[in-house]
Design a protein around this motif. Structure first.
Motif, PDB file in Angstrom:
ATOM      1  N   GLY A 209       0.810  -1.213   0.000  1.00 52.87           N
ATOM      2  CA  GLY A 209       0.000   0.000   0.000  1.00 52.87           C
ATOM      3  C   GLY A 209       0.845   1.265   0.000  1.00 52.87           C
ATOM      4  N   LEU A 210       1.926   1.267   0.752  1.00 52.54           N
ATOM      5  CA  LEU A 210       2.806   2.441   0.784  1.00 52.54           C
ATOM      6  C   LEU A 210       3.443   2.703  -0.576  1.00 52.54           C
ATOM      7  CD1 LEU A 210       4.569   1.888   4.246  1.00 52.54           C
ATOM      8  CD2 LEU A 210       2.794   3.569   3.692  1.00 52.54           C
ATOM      9  N   LEU A 211       3.809   1.643  -1.277  1.00 50.59           N
ATOM     10  CA  LEU A 211       4.388   1.804  -2.616  1.00 50.59           C
ATOM     11  C   LEU A 211       3.347   2.308  -3.615  1.00 50.59           C
ATOM     12  CD1 LEU A 211       6.573  -1.424  -2.719  1.00 50.59           C
ATOM     13  CD2 LEU A 211       7.444   0.910  -2.873  1.00 50.59           C
ATOM     14  N   LEU A 212       2.138   1.758  -3.542  1.00 53.77           N
ATOM     15  CA  LEU A 212       1.097   2.146  -4.490  1.00 53.77           C
ATOM     16  C   LEU A 212       0.622   3.581  -4.279  1.00 53.77           C
ATOM     17  CD1 LEU A 212      -1.007  -1.149  -4.508  1.00 53.77           C
ATOM     18  CD2 LEU A 212       0.465  -0.292  -6.342  1.00 53.77           C
ATOM     19  N   LEU A 213       0.772   4.090  -3.067  1.00 56.01           N
ATOM     20  CA  LEU A 213       0.400   5.483  -2.808  1.00 56.01           C
ATOM     21  C   LEU A 213       1.195   6.457  -3.665  1.00 56.01           C
ATOM     22  CD1 LEU A 213      -0.047   5.591   1.080  1.00 56.01           C
ATOM     23  CD2 LEU A 213      -1.768   6.223  -0.630  1.00 56.01           C
ATOM     24  N   ARG A 214       2.368   6.038  -4.117  1.00 56.99           N
ATOM     25  CA  ARG A 214       3.234   6.925  -4.899  1.00 56.99           C
ATOM     26  C   ARG A 214       2.937   6.886  -6.395  1.00 56.99           C
ATOM     27  NH1 ARG A 214       9.311   6.126  -3.763  1.00 56.99           N
ATOM     28  NH2 ARG A 214       9.322   8.149  -4.845  1.00 56.99           N
ATOM     29  N   LEU A 215       1.976   6.064  -6.813  1.00 56.17           N
ATOM     30  CA  LEU A 215       1.594   6.053  -8.224  1.00 56.17           C
ATOM     31  C   LEU A 215       0.961   7.383  -8.615  1.00 56.17           C
ATOM     32  CD1 LEU A 215      -0.083   2.541  -8.709  1.00 56.17           C
ATOM     33  CD2 LEU A 215       2.177   3.249  -9.492  1.00 56.17           C
ATOM     34  N   ALA A 216       1.192   7.788  -9.845  1.00 57.80           N
ATOM     35  CA  ALA A 216       0.527   8.980 -10.360  1.00 57.80           C
ATOM     36  C   ALA A 216      -0.955   8.690 -10.557  1.00 57.80           C
ATOM     37  CB  ALA A 216       1.162   9.402 -11.688  1.00 57.80           C
ATOM     38  N   PRO A 217      -1.828   9.707 -10.413  1.00 57.99           N
ATOM     39  CA  PRO A 217      -3.256   9.484 -10.670  1.00 57.99           C
ATOM     40  C   PRO A 217      -3.483   8.920 -12.070  1.00 57.99           C
ATOM     41  CG  PRO A 217      -2.893  11.621  -9.642  1.00 57.99           C
ATOM     42  CD  PRO A 217      -1.539  11.084 -10.002  1.00 57.99           C
ATOM     43  N   SER A 218      -4.521   8.106 -12.197  1.00 60.84           N
ATOM     44  CA  SER A 218      -4.861   7.516 -13.487  1.00 60.84           C
ATOM     45  C   SER A 218      -6.365   7.677 -13.718  1.00 60.84           C
ATOM     46  CB  SER A 218      -4.469   6.031 -13.515  1.00 60.84           C
ATOM     47  OG  SER A 218      -4.713   5.458 -14.777  1.00 60.84           O
ATOM     48  N   PRO A 219      -6.809   8.928 -13.949  1.00 55.83           N
ATOM     49  CA  PRO A 219      -8.245   9.199 -14.032  1.00 55.83           C
ATOM     50  C   PRO A 219      -8.888   8.582 -15.267  1.00 55.83           C
ATOM     51  CG  PRO A 219      -6.997  11.137 -14.676  1.00 55.83           C
ATOM     52  CD  PRO A 219      -5.997  10.132 -14.176  1.00 55.83           C
ATOM     53  N   ALA A 220     -10.207   8.468 -15.192  1.00 55.81           N
ATOM     54  CA  ALA A 220     -10.960   7.955 -16.332  1.00 55.81           C
ATOM     55  C   ALA A 220     -10.934   8.961 -17.469  1.00 55.81           C
ATOM     56  CB  ALA A 220     -12.404   7.674 -15.914  1.00 55.81           C
ATOM     57  N   ALA A 221     -11.173   8.474 -18.680  1.00 56.20           N
ATOM     58  CA  ALA A 221     -11.257   9.368 -19.837  1.00 56.20           C
ATOM     59  C   ALA A 221     -12.438  10.325 -19.676  1.00 56.20           C
ATOM     60  CB  ALA A 221     -11.422   8.541 -21.110  1.00 56.20           C
ATOM     61  N   ARG A 222     -12.355  11.487 -20.311  1.00 58.05           N
ATOM     62  CA  ARG A 222     -13.407  12.487 -20.164  1.00 58.05           C
ATOM     63  C   ARG A 222     -14.774  11.959 -20.568  1.00 58.05           C
ATOM     64  NH1 ARG A 222     -10.284  17.569 -23.054  1.00 58.05           N
ATOM     65  NH2 ARG A 222      -8.536  17.731 -21.578  1.00 58.05           N
ATOM     66  N   GLU A 223     -14.788  11.164 -21.619  1.00 57.21           N
ATOM     67  CA  GLU A 223     -16.068  10.668 -22.131  1.00 57.21           C
ATOM     68  C   GLU A 223     -16.535   9.394 -21.426  1.00 57.21           C
ATOM     69  OE1 GLU A 223     -12.728   8.973 -24.665  1.00 57.21           O
ATOM     70  OE2 GLU A 223     -13.268  10.899 -23.739  1.00 57.21           O
ATOM     71  N   ALA A 224     -15.837   8.972 -20.383  1.00 51.83           N
ATOM     72  CA  ALA A 224     -16.199   7.732 -19.693  1.00 51.83           C
ATOM     73  C   ALA A 224     -17.576   7.857 -19.047  1.00 51.83           C
ATOM     74  CB  ALA A 224     -15.157   7.391 -18.634  1.00 51.83           C
ATOM     75  N   GLU A 225     -18.362   6.809 -19.168  1.00 51.77           N
ATOM     76  CA  GLU A 225     -19.688   6.775 -18.557  1.00 51.77           C
ATOM     77  C   GLU A 225     -19.616   6.091 -17.201  1.00 51.77           C
ATOM     78  OE1 GLU A 225     -22.289   4.813 -21.249  1.00 51.77           O
ATOM     79  OE2 GLU A 225     -21.937   6.228 -22.896  1.00 51.77           O
ATOM     80  N   LYS A 226     -20.673   6.314 -16.396  1.00 49.33           N
ATOM     81  CA  LYS A 226     -20.753   5.649 -15.105  1.00 49.33           C
ATOM     82  C   LYS A 226     -20.889   4.136 -15.326  1.00 49.33           C
ATOM     83  CE  LYS A 226     -22.857   9.475 -12.557  1.00 49.33           C
ATOM     84  NZ  LYS A 226     -24.033   9.910 -11.734  1.00 49.33           N
ATOM     85  N   PRO A 227     -20.372   3.345 -14.360  1.00 49.93           N
ATOM     86  CA  PRO A 227     -20.506   1.892 -14.503  1.00 49.93           C
ATOM     87  C   PRO A 227     -21.973   1.488 -14.626  1.00 49.93           C
ATOM     88  CG  PRO A 227     -19.020   2.445 -12.702  1.00 49.93           C
ATOM     89  CD  PRO A 227     -19.652   3.726 -13.140  1.00 49.93           C
ATOM     90  N   SER A 228     -22.272   0.654 -15.565  1.00 51.98           N
ATOM     91  CA  SER A 228     -23.648   0.233 -15.792  1.00 51.98           C
ATOM     92  C   SER A 228     -23.652  -1.109 -16.491  1.00 51.98           C
ATOM     93  CB  SER A 228     -24.397   1.256 -16.658  1.00 51.98           C
ATOM     94  OG  SER A 228     -23.828   1.322 -17.954  1.00 51.98           O
ATOM     95  N   LEU A 229     -24.823  -1.757 -16.447  1.00 48.97           N
ATOM     96  CA  LEU A 229     -24.969  -3.019 -17.153  1.00 48.97           C
ATOM     97  C   LEU A 229     -24.784  -2.809 -18.651  1.00 48.97           C
ATOM     98  CD1 LEU A 229     -25.670  -6.022 -17.182  1.00 48.97           C
ATOM     99  CD2 LEU A 229     -28.095  -5.384 -17.228  1.00 48.97           C
ATOM    100  N   ARG A 230     -25.261  -1.672 -19.148  1.00 46.70           N
ATOM    101  CA  ARG A 230     -25.108  -1.380 -20.572  1.00 46.70           C
ATOM    102  C   ARG A 230     -23.635  -1.296 -20.956  1.00 46.70           C
ATOM    103  NH1 ARG A 230     -24.739   3.179 -23.751  1.00 46.70           N
ATOM    104  NH2 ARG A 230     -24.842   4.532 -21.916  1.00 46.70           N
ATOM    105  N   GLY A 231     -22.818  -0.658 -20.090  1.00 46.95           N
ATOM    106  CA  GLY A 231     -21.394  -0.556 -20.371  1.00 46.95           C
ATOM    107  C   GLY A 231     -20.708  -1.909 -20.344  1.00 46.95           C
ATOM    108  N   ILE A 232     -21.112  -2.759 -19.387  1.00 43.75           N
ATOM    109  CA  ILE A 232     -20.532  -4.093 -19.321  1.00 43.75           C
ATOM    110  C   ILE A 232     -20.880  -4.891 -20.574  1.00 43.75           C
ATOM    111  CG2 ILE A 232     -20.598  -6.285 -18.064  1.00 43.75           C
ATOM    112  CD1 ILE A 232     -21.045  -4.652 -15.502  1.00 43.75           C
ATOM    113  N   LEU A 233     -22.147  -4.768 -20.997  1.00 43.88           N
ATOM    114  CA  LEU A 233     -22.570  -5.472 -22.208  1.00 43.88           C
ATOM    115  C   LEU A 233     -21.838  -4.962 -23.443  1.00 43.88           C
ATOM    116  CD1 LEU A 233     -26.418  -5.752 -21.577  1.00 43.88           C
ATOM    117  CD2 LEU A 233     -24.697  -7.562 -21.395  1.00 43.88           C
ATOM    118  N   GLU A 234     -21.530  -3.663 -23.452  1.00 39.41           N
ATOM    119  CA  GLU A 234     -20.758  -3.112 -24.576  1.00 39.41           C
ATOM    120  C   GLU A 234     -19.395  -3.786 -24.674  1.00 39.41           C
ATOM    121  OE1 GLU A 234     -18.876   1.157 -26.147  1.00 39.41           O
ATOM    122  OE2 GLU A 234     -20.013   1.056 -24.265  1.00 39.41           O
ATOM    123  N   GLY A 235     -18.751  -3.980 -23.522  1.00 42.87           N
ATOM    124  CA  GLY A 235     -17.479  -4.695 -23.527  1.00 42.87           C
ATOM    125  C   GLY A 235     -17.639  -6.126 -23.994  1.00 42.87           C
ATOM    126  N   GLY A 236     -18.743  -6.772 -23.566  1.00 41.36           N
ATOM    127  CA  GLY A 236     -18.993  -8.140 -24.006  1.00 41.36           C
ATOM    128  C   GLY A 236     -19.218  -8.236 -25.507  1.00 41.36           C
TER     129      GLY A 236
END
Length: 445
Positions: A209-236
Motif C-alpha cells: 500500500g505504501l508503494l502504491l500510494l506513490r503512483l501517479a493518478p490515473s483518471p478515467a477518460a473524459r467521455e467515460a460513462e458511469k458503470p452500468s450493465l449497458r457498459g458491461i454489455l458493450e465490452g462483451g
C-alpha cells in the motif's frame, strides 16, 4: 586521412556470438528503466504476491487439518466462483469509469483486512471452518474489483512497443513470489504455525500500500460513462466481435478447468509418501514459469501469438498428465515445472494480444472479461480436481485432467482459425492501436 578529416571514433568492441545470444534471451528491462510508475507497481506486486502465496498455502492446509476432506478443500473454488464473476465484470466497468490508482489502493486495503480476519480466526482456541469460506468469497470479490484496474493501468504507464516486455517482467515478479512464498510457507507453518503465515501476509499488504500510494493518478477518460450493465454489455459485444480474443479466453478456460489440480496437492503429497514436498509442489510450476521469464528476450521476436497460445496449452495438459502418471516425487515436481513453463508461454502471448489490440476506453471492461477467463477456469478446476479425487484418488485426478485438457484444446484449435492466424504485425486492431499510441506520443512532445 587528410588534415580536414575528423579523427575516427574507436569502434565499439565486438560482442562474441555466445554473448549476443545470451543477451537476446535475457529479459527486456526497458519498461523498468523508462517508467517510474511501472517500477513502483512491480515492487508492490512482488511484496503482495509473496504474502498472498503464504495464505494460498495456509487456507487449504488449514481446511485439510480441520476437515480431512478433499471435497471440502476443493469447495473453496466453488465459493469463490460467483463473487469472481459478478465483481470481475463490475470491476472492469469501474476501471474504465474511475481513477484506476484509487481503485487499486482501496481494494488492496480491503484485502489486508481480510487477512486480519484469517489471523484472528486462527488464534481462536478452536478455529472455525465457515470464516475460511467467507473470507475466500470476499477475497475473490475484492480481487475481481482490483485485477482489471491493475491490468488496465499498464498500457497507460508503458510504451506500446514495450508491452510484451512489461508482461514478461510482471510475470517474472509473480513467479518469484510463487516460488519463495510456497517454499517458505511450508517451513513457516511447520515450525512457527499458521498465525505467522497470516501475519506476514498482513505485513505484505501494508508495504504494498505504501508503494502504491506513490503512483501517479490515473483518471478515467473524459467521455467515460458511469458503470452500468449497458457498459458491461458493450465490452462483451466487443469481445464477441473479436473471435481471436474469444479464442484466448476459451483455450485458457479449458486448460485450467481440466488441468489445475493445486487444491489436491496436500493429498497428492500424501499419496506419494512425501508430505515434506507439499511446498515444492506449489512452487514447481512457478519455477518453470520463472525459467521462461528469465529467458524471455525471444518473446518480442515472435508474432504469431495465437499459435503460441495453443501450443503452450497443449504442453500444459501433456505435462500435467505425465505428472499424474509418475510415482517418483522428483519426477512429479519436474513435470509440474514443465507445465508451469508452458502456462507462462501461454500467458505471455495471451496478454500480448490483449494489451496490444484493445483500445484504452474499453481496456478495463475487457480486463474484467480476461480476468474471468484466467480465473474461473482454476476456480472450477479446483472443484473438478477435488471431486474427482474423492471419487478415485489424487493421482488419477491429475493425469485424467491433463488428458482431457489436451483433447479439449486440440478441438478448440480446430474450431478457432482466427486465433491460429493472428499475427501481431498485420492484425488490423494492433496496427490501429499502434498508430494511436504513436500519435499521442507525438502530440505530447
Amino acid at each position: 586521412m587528410t588534415a580536414q578529416d575528423p579523427p575516427s571514433e574507436p569502434s565499439a568492441p565486438s560482442v562474441p556470438e555466445p554473448g549476443r545470444r545470451l543477451r537476446a534471451l535475457l529479459p527486456d528491462l526497458s519498461p523498468w528503466h523508462a517508467s517510474p510508475d511501472f517500477r513502483r507497481m512491480w515492487l508492490a506486486g512482488l511484496v503482495t504476491v509473496f504474502g498472498t502465496f503464504l495464505t494460498f498455502i495456509a487456507v487449504p492446509l488449514q481446511l485439510k487439518e480441520l476437515t480431512g476432506s478433499a471435497l471440502a478443500v476443493g469447495a473453496v473454488g466453488a465459493v469463490e466462483l460467483v463473487p469472481l464473476i459478478v465483481f470481475g465484470l463490475y470491476g472492469g466497468a469501474l476501471a474504465d469509469a474511475l481513477d484506476r490508482r484509487k481503485l487499486i489502493l482501496w481494494t488492496e486495503a480491503g484485502l489486508g483486512v481480510l487477512s486480519v480476519i484469517l489471523l484472528l480466526n486462527t488464534l481462536l482456541p478452536d478455529p472455525m471452518i465457515w470464516p475460511l469460506y467467507v473470507v475466500a468469497a470476499l477475497t475473490s470479490a475484492l480481487s475481481g474489483l482490483q485485477r482489471p484496474a491493475m491490468q488496465a493501468i499498464v498500457p497507460r504507464i508503458v510504451a506500446h512497443d514495450q508491452l510484451p516486455a512489461a508482461i514478461a517482467l510482471n510475470s517474472m515478479r509473480w513467479q518469484i513470489g510463487a516460488i519463495v512464498g510456497p517454499s517458505l510457507a511450508g517451513l513457516i507453518i511447520a515450525f512457527a504455525g499458521l498465525p505467522w503465515a497470516y501475519s506476514l501476509d498482513i505485513a505484505s499488504y501494508a508495504i504494498s500500500g505504501l508503494l502504491l500510494l506513490r503512483l501517479a493518478p490515473s483518471p478515467a477518460a473524459r467521455e467515460a460513462e458511469k458503470p452500468s450493465l449497458r457498459g458491461i454489455l458493450e465490452g462483451g459485444r466487443y469481445a464477441w466481435s473479436r473471435k481471436e480474443l474469444l479464442g484466448t479466453y476459451a483455450i485458457d478456460m479449458a486448460a485450467m478447468l481440466f488441468a489445475f489440480p493445486t487444491a489436491i496437492f496436500p493429498f497428492l503429497a500424501d499419496d506419494l509418501g512425501a508430505p515434506w514436498a507439499l511446498g515444492l509442489m506449489y512452487a514447481a510450476g512457478a519455477v518453470g514459469s520463472l525459467v521462461v521469464s528469465l529467458t524471455s528476450g525471444w518473446v518480442s521476436r515472435i508474432h504469431r501469438h495465437g499459435r503460441m497460445v495453443v501450443y503452450a496449452a497443449l504442453g500444459w495438459g501433456a505435462a500435467m498428465a505425465v505428472a499424474g502418471w509418475m510415482h517418483n516425487v522428483w519426477l512429479v515436481l519436474l513435470f509440474l515445472a514443465v507445465a508451469g513453463g508452458c502456462d507462462m508461454v501461454s500467458g505471455l502471448f495471451r496478454s500480448a494480444i490483449w494489451d496490444q489490440t484493445i483500445p484504452d476506453e474499453l481496456r478495463g471492461r475487457l480486463a474484467g472479461i480476461e480476468m474471468l477467463s484466467y480465473s474461473l477456469g482454476p476456480q472450477i478446476g479446483q472443484v473438478r480436481a477435488g471431486g474427482m479425487a474423492s471419487l478415485t484418488n489424487a493421482r488419477t485426478s491429475v493425469w485424467a485432467g491433463g488428458v482431457a485438457c489436451v483433447a479439449s484444446v486440440g478441438l478448440l484449435a480446430l474450431a478457432l482459425p482466427k486465433l491460429m492466424a493472428y499475427d501481431g504485425r498485420t492484425d488490423e486492431h494492433a496496427v490501429r492501436l499502434r498508430a494511436r499510441k504513436a500519435a499521442e506520443v507525438a502530440e505530447a512532445a
